[in-house]
Design a protein around this motif. Structure first.
Motif, PDB file in Angstrom:
ATOM      1  N   LEU A   1      15.010  27.921   4.603  1.00  0.00           N
ATOM      2  CA  LEU A   1      16.179  28.285   5.406  1.00  0.00           C
ATOM      3  C   LEU A   1      16.266  29.792   5.575  1.00  0.00           C
ATOM      4  O   LEU A   1      16.624  30.289   6.633  1.00  0.00           O
ATOM      5  N   ARG A   2      15.922  30.516   4.486  1.00  0.00           N
ATOM      6  CA  ARG A   2      16.007  31.967   4.585  1.00  0.00           C
ATOM      7  C   ARG A   2      14.896  32.577   5.399  1.00  0.00           C
ATOM      8  O   ARG A   2      15.120  33.448   6.215  1.00  0.00           O
ATOM      9  N   LYS A   3      13.666  32.138   5.110  1.00  0.00           N
ATOM     10  CA  LYS A   3      12.523  32.825   5.677  1.00  0.00           C
ATOM     11  C   LYS A   3      11.993  32.165   6.936  1.00  0.00           C
ATOM     12  O   LYS A   3      10.942  32.552   7.415  1.00  0.00           O
ATOM     13  N   ARG A   4      12.671  31.183   7.441  1.00  0.00           N
ATOM     14  CA  ARG A   4      12.335  30.521   8.690  1.00  0.00           C
ATOM     15  C   ARG A   4      10.981  29.830   8.654  1.00  0.00           C
ATOM     16  O   ARG A   4      10.881  28.666   8.433  1.00  0.00           O
ATOM     17  N   HIS A   5       9.892  30.560   8.924  1.00  0.00           N
ATOM     18  CA  HIS A   5       8.590  29.908   9.043  1.00  0.00           C
ATOM     19  C   HIS A   5       7.662  30.404   7.957  1.00  0.00           C
ATOM     20  O   HIS A   5       7.488  31.605   7.787  1.00  0.00           O
ATOM     21  N   LEU A   6       7.072  29.471   7.217  1.00  0.00           N
ATOM     22  CA  LEU A   6       6.160  29.872   6.147  1.00  0.00           C
ATOM     23  C   LEU A   6       4.977  28.940   6.103  1.00  0.00           C
ATOM     24  O   LEU A   6       5.094  27.748   6.356  1.00  0.00           O
ATOM     25  N   GLU A   7       3.821  29.503   5.703  1.00  0.00           N
ATOM     26  CA  GLU A   7       2.655  28.648   5.471  1.00  0.00           C
ATOM     27  C   GLU A   7       2.766  28.020   4.105  1.00  0.00           C
ATOM     28  O   GLU A   7       3.535  28.456   3.265  1.00  0.00           O
ATOM     29  N   GLN A   8       1.906  27.019   3.876  1.00  0.00           N
ATOM     30  CA  GLN A   8       2.007  26.325   2.598  1.00  0.00           C
ATOM     31  C   GLN A   8       1.728  27.256   1.436  1.00  0.00           C
ATOM     32  O   GLN A   8       2.411  27.224   0.417  1.00  0.00           O
ATOM     33  N   LYS A   9       0.697  28.115   1.602  1.00  0.00           N
ATOM     34  CA  LYS A   9       0.342  29.014   0.503  1.00  0.00           C
ATOM     35  C   LYS A   9       1.512  29.951   0.179  1.00  0.00           C
ATOM     36  O   LYS A   9       1.820  30.222  -0.979  1.00  0.00           O
ATOM     37  N   GLN A  10       2.190  30.436   1.252  1.00  0.00           N
ATOM     38  CA  GLN A  10       3.305  31.355   1.033  1.00  0.00           C
ATOM     39  C   GLN A  10       4.457  30.665   0.332  1.00  0.00           C
ATOM     40  O   GLN A  10       5.140  31.254  -0.506  1.00  0.00           O
ATOM     41  N   VAL A  11       4.684  29.389   0.696  1.00  0.00           N
ATOM     42  CA  VAL A  11       5.755  28.646   0.029  1.00  0.00           C
ATOM     43  C   VAL A  11       5.483  28.582  -1.464  1.00  0.00           C
ATOM     44  O   VAL A  11       6.365  28.831  -2.288  1.00  0.00           O
ATOM     45  N   GLU A  12       4.220  28.274  -1.828  1.00  0.00           N
ATOM     46  CA  GLU A  12       3.898  28.194  -3.250  1.00  0.00           C
ATOM     47  C   GLU A  12       4.118  29.528  -3.944  1.00  0.00           C
ATOM     48  O   GLU A  12       4.641  29.576  -5.054  1.00  0.00           O
TER      49      GLU A  12
ATOM     50  N   ASN B   1      12.103  14.047   7.110  1.00  0.00           N
ATOM     51  CA  ASN B   1      12.511  14.773   8.316  1.00  0.00           C
ATOM     52  C   ASN B   1      13.493  15.896   8.052  1.00  0.00           C
ATOM     53  O   ASN B   1      14.203  16.320   8.941  1.00  0.00           O
ATOM     54  N   LEU B   2      13.528  16.363   6.806  1.00  0.00           N
ATOM     55  CA  LEU B   2      14.403  17.489   6.520  1.00  0.00           C
ATOM     56  C   LEU B   2      13.717  18.810   6.813  1.00  0.00           C
ATOM     57  O   LEU B   2      14.350  19.840   6.945  1.00  0.00           O
ATOM     58  N   VAL B   3      12.396  18.765   6.889  1.00  0.00           N
ATOM     59  CA  VAL B   3      11.593  19.961   7.113  1.00  0.00           C
ATOM     60  C   VAL B   3      10.663  19.633   8.275  1.00  0.00           C
ATOM     61  O   VAL B   3      10.192  18.509   8.395  1.00  0.00           O
ATOM     62  N   GLN B   4      10.455  20.600   9.167  1.00  0.00           N
ATOM     63  CA  GLN B   4       9.567  20.325  10.297  1.00  0.00           C
ATOM     64  C   GLN B   4       8.327  21.191  10.214  1.00  0.00           C
ATOM     65  O   GLN B   4       8.307  22.229   9.565  1.00  0.00           O
ATOM     66  N   LEU B   5       7.301  20.740  10.924  1.00  0.00           N
ATOM     67  CA  LEU B   5       6.025  21.441  10.925  1.00  0.00           C
ATOM     68  C   LEU B   5       5.830  22.062  12.292  1.00  0.00           C
ATOM     69  O   LEU B   5       6.030  21.420  13.311  1.00  0.00           O
ATOM     70  N   GLN B   6       5.461  23.335  12.313  1.00  0.00           N
ATOM     71  CA  GLN B   6       5.221  24.007  13.581  1.00  0.00           C
ATOM     72  C   GLN B   6       3.754  24.405  13.627  1.00  0.00           C
ATOM     73  O   GLN B   6       3.267  25.058  12.715  1.00  0.00           O
ATOM     74  N   GLU B   7       3.060  23.985  14.687  1.00  0.00           N
ATOM     75  CA  GLU B   7       1.649  24.324  14.785  1.00  0.00           C
ATOM     76  C   GLU B   7       1.466  25.537  15.657  1.00  0.00           C
ATOM     77  O   GLU B   7       2.034  25.611  16.740  1.00  0.00           O
TER      78      GLU B   7
ATOM     79  N   THR C   1      -5.957  26.141  13.083  1.00  0.00           N
ATOM     80  CA  THR C   1      -4.547  26.230  13.487  1.00  0.00           C
ATOM     81  C   THR C   1      -3.728  26.648  12.298  1.00  0.00           C
ATOM     82  O   THR C   1      -4.007  26.260  11.172  1.00  0.00           O
ATOM     83  N   PHE C   2      -2.684  27.408  12.559  1.00  0.00           N
ATOM     84  CA  PHE C   2      -1.715  27.715  11.516  1.00  0.00           C
ATOM     85  C   PHE C   2      -0.688  26.600  11.490  1.00  0.00           C
ATOM     86  O   PHE C   2      -0.183  26.201  12.533  1.00  0.00           O
TER      87      PHE C   2
ATOM     88  N   THR D   1       9.207  24.740   8.629  1.00  0.00           N
ATOM     89  CA  THR D   1      10.457  25.371   9.030  1.00  0.00           C
ATOM     90  C   THR D   1      11.609  24.378   8.879  1.00  0.00           C
ATOM     91  O   THR D   1      11.384  23.170   8.810  1.00  0.00           O
ATOM     92  N   VAL D   2      12.814  24.911   8.780  1.00  0.00           N
ATOM     93  CA  VAL D   2      14.013  24.067   8.725  1.00  0.00           C
ATOM     94  C   VAL D   2      14.930  24.495   9.854  1.00  0.00           C
ATOM     95  O   VAL D   2      15.249  25.669   9.987  1.00  0.00           O
ATOM     96  N   ASN D   3      15.357  23.525  10.681  1.00  0.00           N
ATOM     97  CA  ASN D   3      16.342  23.810  11.729  1.00  0.00           C
ATOM     98  C   ASN D   3      17.676  23.255  11.284  1.00  0.00           C
ATOM     99  O   ASN D   3      17.808  22.065  11.053  1.00  0.00           O
ATOM    100  N   GLN D   4      18.678  24.125  11.165  1.00  0.00           N
ATOM    101  CA  GLN D   4      19.924  23.678  10.551  1.00  0.00           C
ATOM    102  C   GLN D   4      20.659  22.663  11.411  1.00  0.00           C
ATOM    103  O   GLN D   4      21.126  21.640  10.913  1.00  0.00           O
ATOM    104  N   LEU D   5      20.763  22.912  12.718  1.00  0.00           N
ATOM    105  CA  LEU D   5      21.601  22.041  13.542  1.00  0.00           C
ATOM    106  C   LEU D   5      21.062  20.616  13.666  1.00  0.00           C
ATOM    107  O   LEU D   5      21.811  19.658  13.423  1.00  0.00           O
TER     108      LEU D   5
END
Lengths: 547, 316
Positions: free
Chosen positions: A383-394, A415-421, A433-434, A438-442
């Motif tokens: 929610l804070r950092k918007r878009h992150l790769e898996q490695k960064q999340v870890e 479906n609480l978290v979405q994947l952006q390619e 591909t990256f 990401t999480v979209n609040q609305l």
């Protein structure tokens, strides 16, 4: 109107108005606006029943009618409102709020109005006075004027409002709900397609002058049977009090604003401290009637005004108040913002931002309870950092790679978290591909709202199921109670009473107790989920308004 | 009397003589000699013989072949390393050299293959040989656990390979992180409570509930729960996880250069906070936490009427 909402509306209608009304109501919800003939044809009910159901729905504001789509000559169409029916879930909360603000009198007034839909002031005052007198000690009665004054107070603070006068649709259309007391006619009013909102009338909050002098009547025991019969129908009172044709309804929006303010105040109290929440409460109270319901923030209030309006019991010095206000402004949650420097500083309460923060906290709490605190950490991180790769999340969350991967995939499947390619090459080759999480609040809030509706429907169904299971037992206990009551009235001896009481065996009594416990638990759970529903709905509506 | 000039000529057909001469030249020019230099010195030497001599010296391991922008350079190898490589052949020496060049980051076997153009089987054999001679070692990289990087035996692997303070032997130390997490949180929470109880003016209260990252770092070092030395950056990553837990909030303030703990003129302050709402109503019901929520509908196998979670919850 999603499937879950329609299911919940159906259950609520069935519980409060019966199966016939449920059938008509759900049919209207599913199929949109329809005229009388179509409804009769498609639901297969008789004309009489359909007419009466529509009357009930219109009386409670769940349905509105307007002239047909094809022009002024076509038959009127009826339109059911899903939101209004869902409000039925919130009735206990409205009544409780009225009780805390205006005491027992206020509670009974609101209860009467919620049960009857639209009524005149005089009839409400009389009924409430009678009920209050019933519960008072022997010899005391409730004066009508007291009840009237409470009623006026409710109107002044906009909790009650007049029903908008409806245009007469045409004399020949007998199916128009002219039987209900809700249509005083302004003859030949211009036909407009959308029903006017109550607030578009200038006299919306004007209390009519009426002559109503008297006291509440205490019910005598012999009148019991009569009372029960006529309790369902509005009493046809031969007296007139000068306010005929002016019908009142509960202003739900105003209650919602009140709930919203309460939630913001308690959030400030949790985050900061009691004094800050009192300051915010004062600010909100001052802007109650000046702020429009859809406003992003309240009107700016100067620090001088706030200082003068603080409750005297608090005894805060002026410089301390300034410090508190600065702290509120600096807080990362941004409940309060500074809008200027005049008058010692102009401050506003950021309503939309507060709602967004509360909705975000709700989402986080759901993830935490459902999946654990580590998944909640990942959720908040995204929610804070918007878009992150898996490695960064870890790396950011400091969770071992295997577990982090597992948690991310679980959240993704729910479906609480979405994947952006983001592809590096025009052919979306997976190795090039990256993939960003990401999480979209609305959209997540909307999804959770639908889950809430489904949950409440499940709880209601479970309650009906439990009642049905123990139907035989409940009927038996009701019969025994009736026998006991009649025996007591006719003056029986104690032995007879105990004999009757023993007709219920001990295990059956226990079963009844468990049943009562279950039903209460389910009821209170419905109210709790309704709080979540309220928060999420307010947040979604606030984003609609600003977009 | 005609003088016969007796020229002491190096017998050019004698390869040993040639080699010695080349070695002397190398010693004269320690940074290396080119082909040109050798040719100038021994102009009568045929290129073929020169090449043979150089190859002999290379295979003996006494000469180093280097390349610079001008051409090939030959340099005398120092004797110590020469002794090490005694008994190894050319390919091994090449591989060893490549690994040496990789420094303390190590090099992957596939990269060795690219640089040396040797086939995979050869590379594997050579690597095993060198490992048994204790000249190189394999270090498991923390990024990809199957990947092994090779580096010289006595070198310390770089931080990016081992993962730094949070990894010990390629394993992420989650308990260590958890313990640090809790300790930092307790410290911040107690500071916030002390500030609240002090009953001073609200501004002072809030400011005293803040702790700089430097203070937290000192506290953790003094606690002594960590075997490894932790830097302030490490502590900041731990504090960030607390922010993502929602228990702590951070602000940045401008600080004078030179005050303790300031980085680039700013300081990070951390403070313990409470959540703004209680756990929401939805999660107080079994449906809010139900794993089969999506499969549940009236009349199905999973329905509200026969839900076992609900039955358990109602009897609770």
């Amino acid at each position: 109107m999603t499937a879950q909402e329609v299911r919940l509306c159906g259950l609520l209608l069935r519980e409060h108005f019966g199966e016939v009304v449920e059938k008509v109501g759900t049919h209207l919800l599913k199929c949109g606006a329809q005229n009388l003939r179509t409804i009769i044809h498609e639901t297969g009910l008789s004309v009489d029943l359909v007419k009466k159901s529509l009357c009930v729905l219109v009386q409670h504001g769940a349905s509105t009618f307007s002239s047909g789509r094809k022009g002024p000559g076509s038959p009127t169409e009826y339109h059911a409102s899903c939101d209004r029916i869902l409000r039925i879930l919130r009735y206990p909360r409205y009544i409780y709020t009225a009780k805390t603000l205006y005491g027992d009198t206020g509670e009974l007034i609101i209860e009467e109005l919620l049960q009857r839909g639209h009524t005149t002031m005089s009839s409400t005052v009389k009924t409430v006075a009678d009920r209050l007198t019933q519960n008072m000690a022997e010899g005391l009665t409730m004066d009508y004027s007291e009840v009237s004054s409470t009623f006026s107070k409710l109107v002044e603070t906009h909790f009650l409002q007049r029903c908008p006068p409806l245009p007469r649709v045409g004399n020949k259309d007998s199916s128009a709900p002219s039987e209900t007391p809700a249509t005083p006619g302004t003859p030949a009013a211009p036909v407009n397609t959308a029903p006017p909102t109550p607030e578009s009338f200038p006299e919306c909050y004007k209390v009519p002058s009426m002559t109503l002098i008297g006291r509440g009547k205490r019910q005598l025991a012999s009148e019991d049977g009569e009372e029960q019969r006529s309790a369902k129908r509005a009493k046809m009172d031969p007296q007139t009090h000068g306010d005929e044709g002016i019908y009142w309804q509960v202003n739900f929006e105003r209650f919602h604003l009140h709930f919203r303010d309460q939630t913001i105040i308690s959030a400030v109290a949790n985050k900061l401290d009691q004094t800050s929440s009192e300051i915010v409460r004062t600010m909100l109270r001052m802007s109650e009637v000046t702020t429009s319901p859809m406003a992003t923030c309240t009107k700016p209030l100067s620090a001088n005004e706030i200082f003068r309006s603080l409750p005297p019991s608090y005894n805060i010095l002026r410089p301390i108040l300034d410090q508190y206000l600065t702290l509120l402004v600096d807080d990362p949650m941004e409940f309060v913002g500074k809008a200027g420097e005049s008058g010692g500083g102009m401050f506003v309460v950021n309503l939309h931002r507060a709602l967004a923060n509360l909705a975000r906290a709700t989402l986080e709490s759901v993830v935490q309870e459902r999946f654990g605190s580590r998944s909640a950490r990942i959720f908040r991180l995204l929610l804070r950092k918007r878009h992150l790769e898996q490695k960064q999340v870890e790396d950011f969350a400091m969770i071992p790679a295997k577990e982090a991967k597992d948690m991310l995939y679980t959240l993704l499947s729910q479906n609480l978290v979405q994947l952006q390619e983001i592809p590096k090459t025009p052919d979306y080759a997976p190795s090039r591909t990256f993939y960003l999480y990401t999480v979209n609040q609305l959209p997540t809030a909307r999804m959770l709202l639908q889950s809430c509706y489904k949950t409440v429907a499940n709880l209601v169904e479970r309650r009906l199921f439990e009642t049905k299971e123990s139907k035989r037992l409940l009927e038996k206990s009701q019969r025994i109670e009736a026998i006991l009551a009649s025996l007591q009235v006719s003056g029986a001896e104690p032995e007879q009473l105990t004999e009757v009481e023993e007709m219920i065996t001990a295990p059956e009594k226990q079963q009844l107790d468990t049943l009562r416990l279950h039903i209460n638990k389910l009821d209170s759970a419905e109210n709790q989920v309704d709080e979540t529903i309220f928060l999420l709905e307010s947040y979604i509506n606030s984003t609609n308004a600003s977009s | 009397m005609a003088e016969v000039k007796v020229k002491k000529e190096t017998n050019l057909s004698d390869p040993v003589e040639v080699e010695n001469r080349i070695k002397e030249l190398c010693q004269q020019f320690p940074q290396g000699i080119t082909d040109q230099v050798i040719q100038n010195d021994m102009p009568h030497l045929e290129p073929q013989q020169r090449a043979m001599a150089i190859n002999k010296l290379l295979s003996l391991g006494q000469l180093d072949l280097l390349r610079n922008s001008a051409g090939l350079l030959y340099r005398l190898k120092d004797s110590q390393s020469t002794s090490k490589m005694k008994g190894s052949d050319n390919q091994e020496k090449l591989v060893y050299q490549i690994i040496e060049d990789a420094g303390n980051k190590g090099i992957w076997s596939r990269d060795i293959r690219f640089k040396s153009n040797l086939p995979l089987t050869e590379i594997n054999k050579i690597l095993k040989n060198l490992e048994s001679k204790k000249l190189i070692k394999a270090v498991k990289s923390v990024a990809a656990s199957k990947k092994k990087v090779y580096m010289l035996y006595n070198l310390q692997p770089d931080r990016s390979v081992t993962g730094g303070a949070w990894y010990s032997d390629q394993d992420f130390e989650s308990e260590f992180v958890e313990v640090l997490n809790q300790q930092c949180f307790k410290f911040l929470q107690s500071k916030a409570e002390a500030a609240r109880d002090s009953k001073q003016s609200p501004m002072v209260q809030r400011n005293s509930s803040f702790a700089t990252s430097h203070e937290v770092w000192k506290y953790i070092c003094e606690l002594g729960i960590s075997k490894v030395d932790l830097s302030m950056d490490d502590i900041e990553t731990i504090l960030n996880t607390l922010i993502y837990d929602g228990k702590v909030e951070m602000t940045v303030i401008a600080a004078k250069e030179g005050t303790v703990g300031s980085v680039d003129g700013q300081m990070k302050l951390y403070r313990g906070v409470n959540t703004i709402i209680q756990p929401t109503g939805l999660v107080k019901t079994p449906c809010g936490l139900c794993p089969v929520f999506d499969d549940c509908h009236e009349g199905g196998e999973i329905s509200p009427s026969n839900c076992i979670y609900m039955s358990e919850w109602l009897d609770f």
